[in-house]
Design a protein around this motif. Structure first.
Motif, PDB file in Angstrom:
ATOM      1  N   UNK A 154      42.037  40.221  29.881  1.00  0.00           N
ATOM      2  CA  UNK A 154      41.191  40.625  31.001  1.00  0.00           C
ATOM      3  C   UNK A 154      39.773  40.087  30.870  1.00  0.00           C
ATOM      4  N   UNK A 155      39.185  40.126  29.685  1.00  0.00           N
ATOM      5  CA  UNK A 155      37.805  39.648  29.545  1.00  0.00           C
ATOM      6  C   UNK A 155      37.693  38.150  29.846  1.00  0.00           C
ATOM      7  N   UNK A 156      38.707  37.381  29.500  1.00  0.00           N
ATOM      8  CA  UNK A 156      38.709  35.942  29.798  1.00  0.00           C
ATOM      9  C   UNK A 156      38.873  35.733  31.303  1.00  0.00           C
ATOM     10  N   UNK A 157      39.813  36.463  31.914  1.00  0.00           N
ATOM     11  CA  UNK A 157      40.006  36.350  33.368  1.00  0.00           C
ATOM     12  C   UNK A 157      38.737  36.729  34.107  1.00  0.00           C
ATOM     13  N   UNK A 158      38.081  37.828  33.673  1.00  0.00           N
ATOM     14  CA  UNK A 158      36.852  38.283  34.333  1.00  0.00           C
ATOM     15  C   UNK A 158      35.763  37.218  34.233  1.00  0.00           C
ATOM     16  N   UNK A 159      35.637  36.569  33.088  1.00  0.00           N
ATOM     17  CA  UNK A 159      34.650  35.503  32.935  1.00  0.00           C
ATOM     18  C   UNK A 159      34.934  34.338  33.858  1.00  0.00           C
ATOM     19  N   UNK A 160      36.190  33.984  34.008  1.00  0.00           N
ATOM     20  CA  UNK A 160      36.568  32.899  34.916  1.00  0.00           C
ATOM     21  C   UNK A 160      36.262  33.269  36.366  1.00  0.00           C
ATOM     22  N   UNK A 161      36.554  34.516  36.721  1.00  0.00           N
ATOM     23  CA  UNK A 161      36.268  34.975  38.088  1.00  0.00           C
ATOM     24  C   UNK A 161      34.764  34.954  38.330  1.00  0.00           C
ATOM     25  N   UNK A 162      33.980  35.477  37.384  1.00  0.00           N
ATOM     26  CA  UNK A 162      32.522  35.489  37.555  1.00  0.00           C
ATOM     27  C   UNK A 162      31.974  34.068  37.731  1.00  0.00           C
ATOM     28  N   UNK A 163      32.480  33.118  36.947  1.00  0.00           N
ATOM     29  CA  UNK A 163      32.021  31.728  37.054  1.00  0.00           C
ATOM     30  C   UNK A 163      32.359  31.147  38.430  1.00  0.00           C
ATOM     31  N   UNK A 164      33.569  31.419  38.916  1.00  0.00           N
ATOM     32  CA  UNK A 164      33.958  30.921  40.238  1.00  0.00           C
ATOM     33  C   UNK A 164      33.119  31.577  41.327  1.00  0.00           C
ATOM     34  N   UNK A 165      32.867  32.867  41.199  1.00  0.00           N
ATOM     35  CA  UNK A 165      32.044  33.579  42.178  1.00  0.00           C
ATOM     36  C   UNK A 165      30.642  32.977  42.219  1.00  0.00           C
ATOM     37  N   UNK A 166      30.069  32.691  41.053  1.00  0.00           N
ATOM     38  CA  UNK A 166      28.734  32.085  41.021  1.00  0.00           C
ATOM     39  C   UNK A 166      28.713  30.749  41.770  1.00  0.00           C
ATOM     40  N   UNK A 167      29.737  29.924  41.546  1.00  0.00           N
ATOM     41  CA  UNK A 167      29.806  28.631  42.240  1.00  0.00           C
ATOM     42  C   UNK A 167      29.949  28.828  43.754  1.00  0.00           C
ATOM     43  N   UNK A 168      30.766  29.798  44.160  1.00  0.00           N
ATOM     44  CA  UNK A 168      30.982  30.044  45.582  1.00  0.00           C
ATOM     45  C   UNK A 168      29.732  30.604  46.260  1.00  0.00           C
ATOM     46  N   UNK A 169      28.999  31.469  45.570  1.00  0.00           N
ATOM     47  CA  UNK A 169      27.746  31.993  46.121  1.00  0.00           C
ATOM     48  C   UNK A 169      26.747  30.842  46.292  1.00  0.00           C
ATOM     49  N   UNK A 170      26.692  29.965  45.308  1.00  0.00           N
ATOM     50  CA  UNK A 170      25.802  28.803  45.412  1.00  0.00           C
ATOM     51  C   UNK A 170      26.178  27.924  46.610  1.00  0.00           C
ATOM     52  N   UNK A 171      27.454  27.895  46.944  1.00  0.00           N
ATOM     53  CA  UNK A 171      27.929  27.096  48.080  1.00  0.00           C
ATOM     54  C   UNK A 171      27.780  27.818  49.413  1.00  0.00           C
ATOM     55  N   UNK A 172      27.327  29.081  49.409  1.00  0.00           N
ATOM     56  CA  UNK A 172      27.077  29.786  50.660  1.00  0.00           C
ATOM     57  C   UNK A 172      27.896  31.041  50.896  1.00  0.00           C
ATOM     58  N   UNK A 173      28.830  31.365  50.006  1.00  0.00           N
ATOM     59  CA  UNK A 173      29.641  32.575  50.177  1.00  0.00           C
ATOM     60  C   UNK A 173      28.831  33.818  49.793  1.00  0.00           C
ATOM     61  N   UNK A 174      29.329  34.977  50.207  1.00  0.00           N
ATOM     62  CA  UNK A 174      28.697  36.260  49.917  1.00  0.00           C
ATOM     63  C   UNK A 174      29.695  37.164  49.205  1.00  0.00           C
ATOM     64  N   UNK A 175      29.230  37.878  48.198  1.00  0.00           N
ATOM     65  CA  UNK A 175      30.069  38.863  47.521  1.00  0.00           C
ATOM     66  C   UNK A 175      30.057  40.145  48.340  1.00  0.00           C
ATOM     67  N   UNK A 176      31.239  40.630  48.709  1.00  0.00           N
ATOM     68  CA  UNK A 176      31.352  41.884  49.450  1.00  0.00           C
ATOM     69  C   UNK A 176      31.567  43.060  48.507  1.00  0.00           C
ATOM     70  N   UNK A 177      32.384  42.832  47.466  1.00  0.00           N
ATOM     71  CA  UNK A 177      32.703  43.918  46.535  1.00  0.00           C
ATOM     72  C   UNK A 177      33.275  43.315  45.258  1.00  0.00           C
ATOM     73  N   UNK A 178      32.879  43.877  44.137  1.00  0.00           N
ATOM     74  CA  UNK A 178      33.486  43.526  42.854  1.00  0.00           C
ATOM     75  C   UNK A 178      34.507  44.619  42.531  1.00  0.00           C
ATOM     76  N   UNK A 179      35.711  44.201  42.213  1.00  0.00           N
ATOM     77  CA  UNK A 179      36.771  45.144  41.841  1.00  0.00           C
ATOM     78  C   UNK A 179      36.929  45.059  40.327  1.00  0.00           C
ATOM     79  N   UNK A 180      36.264  45.965  39.620  1.00  0.00           N
ATOM     80  CA  UNK A 180      36.287  45.998  38.159  1.00  0.00           C
ATOM     81  C   UNK A 180      37.035  47.251  37.728  1.00  0.00           C
ATOM     82  N   UNK A 181      38.329  47.078  37.485  1.00  0.00           N
ATOM     83  CA  UNK A 181      39.203  48.206  37.174  1.00  0.00           C
ATOM     84  C   UNK A 181      39.963  47.919  35.884  1.00  0.00           C
TER      85      UNK A 181
END
Length: 124
Positions: A76-103
């Motif tokens: 899970x910690x590796x998957x979460x890091x990969x997701x966070x990295x992809x989210x950062x790239x997508x935000x830089x490209x113009x996307x918006x984070x609506x909700x983080x699902x950390x369960x």
């Protein structure tokens, strides 16, 4: 990997025009640049991103999950890091984070996001 136009056509626009698609259905630039992706292994379908002139007015009719984490076999910690990295790239490209699902109890880390036109998708 981008999908090449069929039948020896130089662009998808040339293919669509040869197939008889009316000019009013082909906005400026449509089909002149790659608009499709394909699975390099040839197992998945071609995905076409169609540009339309109308703005989004309602909820998505379908929804993408971008699977960047590697699946449940990856810790899970590796998957979460990969997701966070992809989210950062997508935000830089113009996307918006609506909700983080950390369960952690459900072995889930994902982000619900929105592209600049309001289309929603998840990064898992």
């Amino acid at each position: 990997m981008e999908a090449a136009p069929p039948g020896g056509h130089d662009t998808w626009r040339a293919y669509w025009e040869a197939a008889g698609v009316p000019a009013e259905e082909l906005p400026a630039g449509a089909g002149d640049i790659p608009e499709s992706i394909v699975d390099p292994a040839g197992r998945g379908p071609r995905v076409w991103f169609q540009q339309v002139p109308e703005p989004k007015t309602a909820k998505n009719r379908w929804h993408f999950d971008l699977k960047v984490g590697g699946g449940r076999d990856v810790p899970l910690d590796v998957r979460a890091g990969r997701v966070r990295a992809a989210v950062d790239r997508l935000v830089e490209a113009g996307a918006t984070v609506l909700k983080i699902k950390d369960e952690p109890n459900a072995e889930l880390y994902a982000a619900a996001m929105q592209d600049p036109e309001g289309n929603e998708f998840d990064v898992v």
